[in-house]
Design a protein around this motif. Structure first.
Motif, PDB file in Angstrom:
ATOM      1  N   THR A  17       0.826  -1.188   0.000  1.00 32.24           N
ATOM      2  CA  THR A  17       0.000   0.000   0.000  1.00 32.24           C
ATOM      3  C   THR A  17       0.868   1.248   0.000  1.00 32.24           C
ATOM      4  O   THR A  17       1.847   1.307   0.741  1.00 32.24           O
ATOM      5  N   PRO A  18       0.552   2.248  -0.833  1.00 32.16           N
ATOM      6  CA  PRO A  18       1.355   3.457  -0.869  1.00 32.16           C
ATOM      7  C   PRO A  18       1.547   4.047   0.517  1.00 32.16           C
ATOM      8  O   PRO A  18       0.604   4.171   1.292  1.00 32.16           O
ATOM      9  N   GLY A  19       2.786   4.434   0.836  1.00 32.02           N
ATOM     10  CA  GLY A  19       3.093   5.001   2.128  1.00 32.02           C
ATOM     11  C   GLY A  19       3.585   3.985   3.127  1.00 32.02           C
ATOM     12  O   GLY A  19       4.135   4.331   4.156  1.00 32.02           O
ATOM     13  N   ALA A  20       3.378   2.685   2.860  1.00 35.12           N
ATOM     14  CA  ALA A  20       3.819   1.666   3.805  1.00 35.12           C
ATOM     15  C   ALA A  20       5.337   1.584   3.853  1.00 35.12           C
ATOM     16  O   ALA A  20       5.919   1.311   4.885  1.00 35.12           O
ATOM     17  N   GLN A  21       5.996   1.816   2.712  1.00 32.54           N
ATOM     18  CA  GLN A  21       7.448   1.828   2.643  1.00 32.54           C
ATOM     19  C   GLN A  21       7.879   2.991   1.770  1.00 32.54           C
ATOM     20  O   GLN A  21       7.138   3.458   0.914  1.00 32.54           O
ATOM     21  N   ARG A  22       9.117   3.431   1.981  1.00 31.10           N
ATOM     22  CA  ARG A  22       9.632   4.525   1.169  1.00 31.10           C
ATOM     23  C   ARG A  22      10.042   4.020  -0.208  1.00 31.10           C
ATOM     24  O   ARG A  22      10.638   2.961  -0.342  1.00 31.10           O
ATOM     25  N   ARG A  23       9.717   4.813  -1.217  1.00 29.01           N
ATOM     26  CA  ARG A  23       9.985   4.437  -2.599  1.00 29.01           C
ATOM     27  C   ARG A  23      11.209   5.188  -3.126  1.00 29.01           C
ATOM     28  O   ARG A  23      11.283   6.421  -3.003  1.00 29.01           O
ATOM     29  N   VAL A  24      12.116   4.470  -3.732  1.00 28.54           N
ATOM     30  CA  VAL A  24      13.312   5.074  -4.310  1.00 28.54           C
ATOM     31  C   VAL A  24      13.389   4.705  -5.786  1.00 28.54           C
ATOM     32  O   VAL A  24      13.349   3.520  -6.139  1.00 28.54           O
ATOM     33  N   LEU A  25      13.483   5.711  -6.636  1.00 28.02           N
ATOM     34  CA  LEU A  25      13.657   5.497  -8.067  1.00 28.02           C
ATOM     35  C   LEU A  25      15.136   5.639  -8.400  1.00 28.02           C
ATOM     36  O   LEU A  25      15.728   6.700  -8.165  1.00 28.02           O
ATOM     37  N   VAL A  26      15.731   4.577  -8.933  1.00 34.06           N
ATOM     38  CA  VAL A  26      17.147   4.576  -9.310  1.00 34.06           C
ATOM     39  C   VAL A  26      17.235   4.762 -10.818  1.00 34.06           C
ATOM     40  O   VAL A  26      16.734   3.940 -11.587  1.00 34.06           O
ATOM     41  N   VAL A  27      17.867   5.849 -11.234  1.00 36.02           N
ATOM     42  CA  VAL A  27      17.985   6.167 -12.664  1.00 36.02           C
ATOM     43  C   VAL A  27      19.453   6.054 -13.049  1.00 36.02           C
ATOM     44  O   VAL A  27      20.274   6.906 -12.698  1.00 36.02           O
ATOM     45  N   GLU A  28      19.769   4.989 -13.764  1.00 36.56           N
ATOM     46  CA  GLU A  28      21.162   4.665 -14.087  1.00 36.56           C
ATOM     47  C   GLU A  28      21.151   3.691 -15.256  1.00 36.56           C
ATOM     48  O   GLU A  28      20.346   2.758 -15.285  1.00 36.56           O
ATOM     49  N   ASP A  29      22.045   3.912 -16.247  1.00 33.49           N
ATOM     50  CA  ASP A  29      22.039   3.047 -17.431  1.00 33.49           C
ATOM     51  C   ASP A  29      23.064   1.915 -17.368  1.00 33.49           C
ATOM     52  O   ASP A  29      23.137   1.110 -18.286  1.00 33.49           O
ATOM     53  N   ASP A  30      23.830   1.825 -16.287  1.00 33.36           N
ATOM     54  CA  ASP A  30      24.791   0.729 -16.112  1.00 33.36           C
ATOM     55  C   ASP A  30      24.110  -0.380 -15.305  1.00 33.36           C
ATOM     56  O   ASP A  30      23.850  -0.202 -14.112  1.00 33.36           O
ATOM     57  N   PRO A  31      23.822  -1.517 -15.926  1.00 30.74           N
ATOM     58  CA  PRO A  31      23.084  -2.578 -15.224  1.00 30.74           C
ATOM     59  C   PRO A  31      23.782  -3.067 -13.952  1.00 30.74           C
ATOM     60  O   PRO A  31      23.114  -3.397 -12.971  1.00 30.74           O
ATOM     61  N   THR A  32      25.113  -3.108 -13.959  1.00 24.54           N
ATOM     62  CA  THR A  32      25.838  -3.574 -12.777  1.00 24.54           C
ATOM     63  C   THR A  32      25.611  -2.643 -11.590  1.00 24.54           C
ATOM     64  O   THR A  32      25.362  -3.082 -10.464  1.00 24.54           O
ATOM     65  N   ILE A  33      25.680  -1.336 -11.858  1.00 21.18           N
ATOM     66  CA  ILE A  33      25.461  -0.358 -10.794  1.00 21.18           C
ATOM     67  C   ILE A  33      24.011  -0.383 -10.329  1.00 21.18           C
ATOM     68  O   ILE A  33      23.718  -0.328  -9.125  1.00 21.18           O
ATOM     69  N   SER A  38      20.139  -1.320  -6.198  1.00 25.96           N
ATOM     70  CA  SER A  38      18.801  -1.857  -5.911  1.00 25.96           C
ATOM     71  C   SER A  38      18.855  -2.914  -4.818  1.00 25.96           C
ATOM     72  O   SER A  38      18.016  -2.929  -3.908  1.00 25.96           O
ATOM     73  N   ALA A  39      19.852  -3.803  -4.899  1.00 19.68           N
ATOM     74  CA  ALA A  39      19.971  -4.863  -3.891  1.00 19.68           C
ATOM     75  C   ALA A  39      20.214  -4.272  -2.509  1.00 19.68           C
ATOM     76  O   ALA A  39      19.617  -4.712  -1.518  1.00 19.68           O
ATOM     77  N   ARG A  40      21.091  -3.268  -2.429  1.00 21.01           N
ATOM     78  CA  ARG A  40      21.388  -2.667  -1.127  1.00 21.01           C
ATOM     79  C   ARG A  40      20.164  -1.964  -0.546  1.00 21.01           C
ATOM     80  O   ARG A  40      19.842  -2.104   0.643  1.00 21.01           O
ATOM     81  N   LEU A  41      19.468  -1.193  -1.387  1.00 22.83           N
ATOM     82  CA  LEU A  41      18.309  -0.450  -0.882  1.00 22.83           C
ATOM     83  C   LEU A  41      17.161  -1.373  -0.497  1.00 22.83           C
ATOM     84  O   LEU A  41      16.465  -1.129   0.496  1.00 22.83           O
ATOM     85  N   ARG A  42      16.955  -2.440  -1.260  1.00 27.35           N
ATOM     86  CA  ARG A  42      15.913  -3.404  -0.880  1.00 27.35           C
ATOM     87  C   ARG A  42      16.270  -4.075   0.442  1.00 27.35           C
ATOM     88  O   ARG A  42      15.390  -4.339   1.269  1.00 27.35           O
ATOM     89  N   ALA A  43      17.552  -4.353   0.648  1.00 25.78           N
ATOM     90  CA  ALA A  43      17.991  -4.933   1.921  1.00 25.78           C
ATOM     91  C   ALA A  43      17.756  -3.964   3.078  1.00 25.78           C
ATOM     92  O   ALA A  43      17.578  -4.386   4.225  1.00 25.78           O
ATOM     93  N   PRO A  66       7.869   8.547  -6.493  1.00 23.00           N
ATOM     94  CA  PRO A  66       8.872   8.093  -5.520  1.00 23.00           C
ATOM     95  C   PRO A  66       9.106   9.119  -4.423  1.00 23.00           C
ATOM     96  O   PRO A  66       8.837  10.313  -4.594  1.00 23.00           O
ATOM     97  N   ASP A  67       9.629   8.643  -3.293  1.00 21.32           N
ATOM     98  CA  ASP A  67       9.990   9.529  -2.192  1.00 21.32           C
ATOM     99  C   ASP A  67      11.373  10.120  -2.376  1.00 21.32           C
ATOM    100  O   ASP A  67      11.710  11.127  -1.735  1.00 21.32           O
ATOM    101  N   LEU A  68      12.183   9.485  -3.250  1.00 20.68           N
ATOM    102  CA  LEU A  68      13.552   9.955  -3.470  1.00 20.68           C
ATOM    103  C   LEU A  68      14.050   9.425  -4.805  1.00 20.68           C
ATOM    104  O   LEU A  68      13.686   8.319  -5.224  1.00 20.68           O
ATOM    105  N   LEU A  69      14.899  10.218  -5.475  1.00 23.45           N
ATOM    106  CA  LEU A  69      15.535   9.804  -6.719  1.00 23.45           C
ATOM    107  C   LEU A  69      17.037   9.650  -6.507  1.00 23.45           C
ATOM    108  O   LEU A  69      17.674  10.531  -5.904  1.00 23.45           O
ATOM    109  N   ILE A  70      17.592   8.556  -7.011  1.00 21.86           N
ATOM    110  CA  ILE A  70      19.037   8.432  -7.181  1.00 21.86           C
ATOM    111  C   ILE A  70      19.272   8.556  -8.674  1.00 21.86           C
ATOM    112  O   ILE A  70      18.776   7.747  -9.457  1.00 21.86           O
ATOM    113  N   PRO A  94      13.384  14.809  -3.017  1.00 27.16           N
ATOM    114  CA  PRO A  94      14.839  14.843  -2.804  1.00 27.16           C
ATOM    115  C   PRO A  94      15.573  14.031  -3.860  1.00 27.16           C
ATOM    116  O   PRO A  94      15.105  12.965  -4.268  1.00 27.16           O
ATOM    117  N   VAL A  95      16.716  14.557  -4.295  1.00 29.32           N
ATOM    118  CA  VAL A  95      17.496  13.926  -5.362  1.00 29.32           C
ATOM    119  C   VAL A  95      18.953  13.767  -4.916  1.00 29.32           C
ATOM    120  O   VAL A  95      19.585  14.733  -4.494  1.00 29.32           O
TER     121      VAL A  95
END
Length: 248
Positions: A17-33, A38-43, A66-70, A94-95
């Motif tokens: 449900t919206p608001g239950a957890q903070r949402r982070v949008l990661v904008v990056e074209d390097d799949p490794t990064i 994503s793995a760290r933030l989900r953890a 999202p609540d924040l952009l990377i 916040p960015v």
């Protein structure tokens, strides 16, 4: 109720449900990064969505709120600076900007279009996660401050700071500051003429105790000077900064 969102890399992210957890949008074209962030933030308990180019980032930000952009600066389509402009025009968020170049111009331009903080690649995932938490805590503090406004306006010569509305004026003209710039100015204004070290400012404004982040302070000070006047912030070499005020 759960909804499933598909990232640009094709991976599905399940949200509650919206608001239950903070949402982070990661904008990056390097799949490794992207995968590492994503793995760290989900953890850390965040919901994560990704985008790999400028247009997709703007569309995802509008749809997902999202609540924040990377946000990486170098992107296909159009760059992260343009993404930041367009997203901030939709709604304040916040960015944390990422750059592969240790280029001060990039950093200052990024801060000027609404970014709150930046990190230069390569960086540690521990530090990135810490900065995400710091930015989100600052948003919470700002909301609390807005709901419990302090009386009056702080006037220091031609500089006016309105805590309740989080507005700044110089010579009666409004000056647009990012949330971080406003907090930095308030921190300096709380003890005018007193010199605050970079480490003190980092701890007070960013909640960050690691001295490795002092370059971030320097870049935000430069951005702040460009907006309120360079003569209003004094540098004490080897120590830190002080807000200059007229003689009483």
């Amino acid at each position: 109720m759960e909804q499933t969102h598909t990232s640009q890399s094709g991976a599905a992210a399940t949200t509650t449900t919206p608001g239950a957890q903070r949402r982070v949008l990661v904008v990056e074209d390097d799949p490794t990064i992207v995968d590492a962030i994503s793995a760290r933030l989900r953890a850390e308990g965040f919901l994560v969505q990704t985008a790999a180019d400028g247009p997709a980032a703007v569309d995802t930000a509008e749809a997902w709120q999202p609540d924040l952009l990377i946000l990486d600066i170098m992107l296909p389509g159009f760059d992260g600076l343009e993404v930041c402009r367009r997203v901030q025009a939709q709604r304040p968020v916040p960015v944390l900007m990422l750059t592969a170049r240790d280029d001060e111009t990039d950093m200052l331009v990024g801060l000027g279009v609404g970014a709150d903080d930046y990190m230069t690649k390569p960086f540690s995932m521990r530090e990135l996660a810490a900065r995400v938490h710091v930015l989100l805590r600052r948003v919470e503090r700002a909301a609390i401050a807005a709901s419990t406004p302090r009386s009056g306006i702080l006037r220091l010569g031609e500089l006016e700071i309105d805590h309740a509305q989080r507005r700044v004026r110089v010579k009666s003209e409004d000056v647009h500051l990012t949330p971080t710039e406003f907090d930095l100015l308030v921190c300096l204004a709380n003890t005018p003429r007193a010199v605050l070290s970079r480490e003190q400012l980092l701890a007070e404004v960013w909640d960050w105790a690691d001295a490795s982040g002092t370059r971030t302070v320097d870049s935000h000070i430069k951005a702040l000077r460009r907006k309120i006047g360079a003569e209003r912030i004094r540098t004490v070499h080897g120590v830190g900064y002080a807000l200059e005020t007229p003689n009483p």
